[in-house]
Design an enzyme around this catalytic site. Sequence first.
Site, mmCIF file in Angstrom:
data_model
loop_
_atom_site.group_PDB
_atom_site.id
_atom_site.type_symbol
_atom_site.label_atom_id
_atom_site.label_comp_id
_atom_site.label_asym_id
_atom_site.label_seq_id
_atom_site.Cartn_x
_atom_site.Cartn_y
_atom_site.Cartn_z
ATOM 1 C CG HIS A 105 -0.131 -0.043 2.524
ATOM 2 N ND1 HIS A 105 0.488 1.061 3.063
ATOM 3 C CD2 HIS A 105 0.147 -1.078 3.342
ATOM 4 C CE1 HIS A 105 1.111 0.713 4.174
ATOM 5 N NE2 HIS A 105 0.921 -0.584 4.368
ATOM 6 C CD GLU B 210 1.205 -6.619 7.845
ATOM 7 O OE1 GLU B 210 1.241 -7.844 7.616
ATOM 8 O OE2 GLU B 210 2.116 -5.839 7.518
#
Length: 178
Positions: free
Chosen positions: A9, A84
């Site tokens: 990201h 994550e």
Amino acid sequence: MAHLYFTRHGQTIWNVENKICGATDIELTELGHQQAMELGEYIKKQGIAIDEILYSPLSRAAETARHISEVTGIPMREEVRLKEQNFGKYESTPRDGLEFKKAKENFISSFDGGETMLHLASRVYNLLDEIRLEQDKTYLLVAHNGISRIIQSYFYDMTNEEFAAFGIKNCEIREYRW
């Protein structure tokens, strides 16, 4: 030869502050949004053929995927297995802390309330095994630094120290081949 692409990201404020984001949902900075749009432009300009974007449900990855999709026209879909790792007591602590650096080498520790590296590897490896069966489809996975370690270890042998130290930059794109 079948392959897939992976990116981390765009930048978050906790990246700027050198804090561990983990499973904490942290937004992109303005630079993070720009990085994602620039990556979309790069993919488009390079003519990288991607059939679908799979992204983590955390907003920093979802927003990165959205920007890439808007620029390229590539369809996108949330994939919860790309979330994550939960780093437990280390969430929001310094990324370069010595205690955390050592803790990352212990693959069966849940970091007092988080997720073990082995559990993380299991869910990501299962996803990669499924993707591998789709020889006619190329994916871009948009996720996190911790996920990048797992993907790298799926394709390449690594020592525990190499695994714990591995990482990629925000919106860096990597190609993997089976």
